[in-house]
Write a protein that holds these residues in place. Structure first.
Motif, PDB file in Angstrom:
ATOM      1  N   ILE A 105       0.688  -0.793  -0.223  1.00  0.00           N
ATOM      2  CA  ILE A 105       0.081   0.027  -0.035  1.00  0.00           C
ATOM      3  C   ILE A 105       0.638   1.196  -0.383  1.00  0.00           C
ATOM      4  N   LEU A 106       1.960   1.466   0.714  1.00  0.00           N
ATOM      5  CA  LEU A 106       2.712   2.437   0.327  1.00  0.00           C
ATOM      6  C   LEU A 106       3.222   2.381  -0.578  1.00  0.00           C
ATOM      7  N   ASP A 107       3.954   1.276  -1.061  1.00  0.00           N
ATOM      8  CA  ASP A 107       4.511   2.047  -3.046  1.00  0.00           C
ATOM      9  C   ASP A 107       3.128   2.529  -3.471  1.00  0.00           C
ATOM     10  N   ILE A 108       1.948   1.796  -3.678  1.00  0.00           N
ATOM     11  CA  ILE A 108       0.610   2.431  -4.690  1.00  0.00           C
ATOM     12  C   ILE A 108       0.880   3.909  -4.194  1.00  0.00           C
ATOM     13  N   GLU A 109       1.051   4.015  -2.611  1.00  0.00           N
ATOM     14  CA  GLU A 109       0.746   5.300  -1.958  1.00  0.00           C
ATOM     15  C   GLU A 109       2.006   6.717  -2.968  1.00  0.00           C
ATOM     16  N   LYS A 110       3.132   6.216  -2.664  1.00  0.00           N
ATOM     17  CA  LYS A 110       4.173   6.697  -3.582  1.00  0.00           C
ATOM     18  C   LYS A 110       3.743   6.940  -4.671  1.00  0.00           C
ATOM     19  N   LEU A 111       3.708   6.183  -5.448  1.00  0.00           N
ATOM     20  CA  LEU A 111       2.633   6.210  -6.929  1.00  0.00           C
ATOM     21  C   LEU A 111       1.925   6.839  -7.409  1.00  0.00           C
ATOM     22  N   VAL A 114       3.140  11.091  -6.041  1.00  0.00           N
ATOM     23  CA  VAL A 114       3.950  11.693  -7.422  1.00  0.00           C
ATOM     24  C   VAL A 114       3.126  12.124  -9.061  1.00  0.00           C
ATOM     25  N   GLY A 115       1.815  11.680  -8.493  1.00  0.00           N
ATOM     26  CA  GLY A 115       0.263  11.823  -9.922  1.00  0.00           C
ATOM     27  C   GLY A 115       0.619  10.550 -10.744  1.00  0.00           C
ATOM     28  N   ASN A 116       1.505   8.922 -10.631  1.00  0.00           N
ATOM     29  CA  ASN A 116       1.754   8.605 -11.696  1.00  0.00           C
ATOM     30  C   ASN A 116       0.887   7.481 -11.297  1.00  0.00           C
ATOM     31  N   TRP A 117      -0.954   7.792 -11.300  1.00  0.00           N
ATOM     32  CA  TRP A 117      -2.173   7.675 -11.023  1.00  0.00           C
ATOM     33  C   TRP A 117      -2.462   6.036 -12.000  1.00  0.00           C
ATOM     34  N   GLN A 118      -1.574   6.423 -12.791  1.00  0.00           N
ATOM     35  CA  GLN A 118      -1.592   4.869 -14.481  1.00  0.00           C
ATOM     36  C   GLN A 118      -0.619   3.928 -13.602  1.00  0.00           C
ATOM     37  N   PHE A 119       0.942   4.010 -13.450  1.00  0.00           N
ATOM     38  CA  PHE A 119       0.894   2.923 -12.675  1.00  0.00           C
ATOM     39  C   PHE A 119       0.957   2.413 -10.883  1.00  0.00           C
ATOM     40  N   PHE A 121      -2.637   2.221 -10.404  1.00  0.00           N
ATOM     41  CA  PHE A 121      -3.549   1.480 -11.212  1.00  0.00           C
ATOM     42  C   PHE A 121      -3.210   0.344 -11.256  1.00  0.00           C
ATOM     43  N   LEU A 122      -2.263  -0.210 -12.547  1.00  0.00           N
ATOM     44  CA  LEU A 122      -1.487  -1.331 -13.065  1.00  0.00           C
ATOM     45  C   LEU A 122      -0.535  -1.862 -12.002  1.00  0.00           C
ATOM     46  N   TYR A 123      -0.111  -1.307 -10.570  1.00  0.00           N
ATOM     47  CA  TYR A 123       0.523  -2.276  -9.625  1.00  0.00           C
ATOM     48  C   TYR A 123      -0.761  -2.815  -8.809  1.00  0.00           C
ATOM     49  N   TRP A 124      -1.874  -2.676  -8.810  1.00  0.00           N
ATOM     50  CA  TRP A 124      -2.676  -2.951  -7.647  1.00  0.00           C
ATOM     51  C   TRP A 124      -3.604  -3.857  -8.393  1.00  0.00           C
ATOM     52  N   VAL A 125      -3.925  -3.107  -9.723  1.00  0.00           N
ATOM     53  CA  VAL A 125      -4.387  -4.882 -10.257  1.00  0.00           C
ATOM     54  C   VAL A 125      -3.084  -5.755 -10.394  1.00  0.00           C
ATOM     55  N   SER A 126      -2.297  -5.635 -10.757  1.00  0.00           N
ATOM     56  CA  SER A 126      -1.217  -6.358 -11.278  1.00  0.00           C
ATOM     57  C   SER A 126      -0.718  -7.296 -10.220  1.00  0.00           C
ATOM     58  N   SER A 127      -0.605  -7.376  -9.228  1.00  0.00           N
ATOM     59  CA  SER A 127      -0.114  -7.296  -7.828  1.00  0.00           C
ATOM     60  C   SER A 127      -1.406  -8.235  -8.063  1.00  0.00           C
ATOM     61  N   THR A 128      -2.853  -7.960  -7.426  1.00  0.00           N
ATOM     62  CA  THR A 128      -3.551  -8.925  -7.139  1.00  0.00           C
ATOM     63  C   THR A 128      -4.344 -10.052  -8.015  1.00  0.00           C
ATOM     64  N   LEU A 129      -4.244  -9.670  -9.236  1.00  0.00           N
ATOM     65  CA  LEU A 129      -4.183 -11.117 -10.499  1.00  0.00           C
ATOM     66  C   LEU A 129      -3.283 -11.450 -10.363  1.00  0.00           C
TER      67      LEU A 129
END
Length: 149
Positions: A105-111, A114-119, A121-129
């Motif tokens: 979650i901290l890694d997602i928050e860091k992204l 810095v305004g990197n919403w695409q990464f 989201f990609l990290y969130w979805v890819s980590s889960t799936l």
């Protein structure tokens, strides 16, 4: 306290010194022991206490770990009053073994920060799936190996 004075005198961090090479694994290891035992006994207590089939203990541990990670790292960064050794014990050792979800979650928050919403989201979805797929693949391979023996 002596190692802080040495840093002031030498201008280099104790964590990069020969002494620091020993301190880092000790700090992380001590925190990890406490984190792993906390996770185990908390899960055991919650699961036995509630007796339900929903993984509420894991959910609680993941959410509380994310909360503590956010709280602790915010204080550590904003005030810079927490020593590097304590940061390692708490953030890497304790929370790392209590739950890797807090780091995730901290890694997602860091992204996001810095305004990197695409990464994010990609990290969130890819980590889960991909995590679920990896788990299933591991289970499948284990069943295959067990069927051979």
């Amino acid at each position: 306290m002596g190692w802080l004075r040495r840093r002031e005198q030498t201008g280099r961090s104790i964590l990069r010194s020969p002494e620091g090479r020993l301190r880092i694994p000790i700090a992380v290891g001590l925190g990890a022991i406490v984190g792993a035992l906390s996770r185990y006994y908390l899960s055991l207590g919650i699961n036995q206490g509630l007796g339900i089939n929903f993984p509420i203990a894991t959910l609680f541990i993941n959410l509380s770990g994310a909360f503590v990670m956010g709280f602790f790292t915010s204080i550590a960064v904003a005030r810079n009053i927490i020593s590097p050794d304590v940061r390692l014990i708490v953030a890497v050792g304790f929370l790392g073994s209590y739950t890797t979800f807090s780091t995730y979650i901290l890694d997602i928050e860091k992204l996001v920060a810095v305004g990197n919403w695409q990464f994010a989201f990609l990290y969130w979805v890819s980590s889960t799936l991909l995590g679920l797929l990896s788990l299933e693949l591991g289970c499948f391979l284990a069943r295959r190996v067990l069927s051979v023996f």
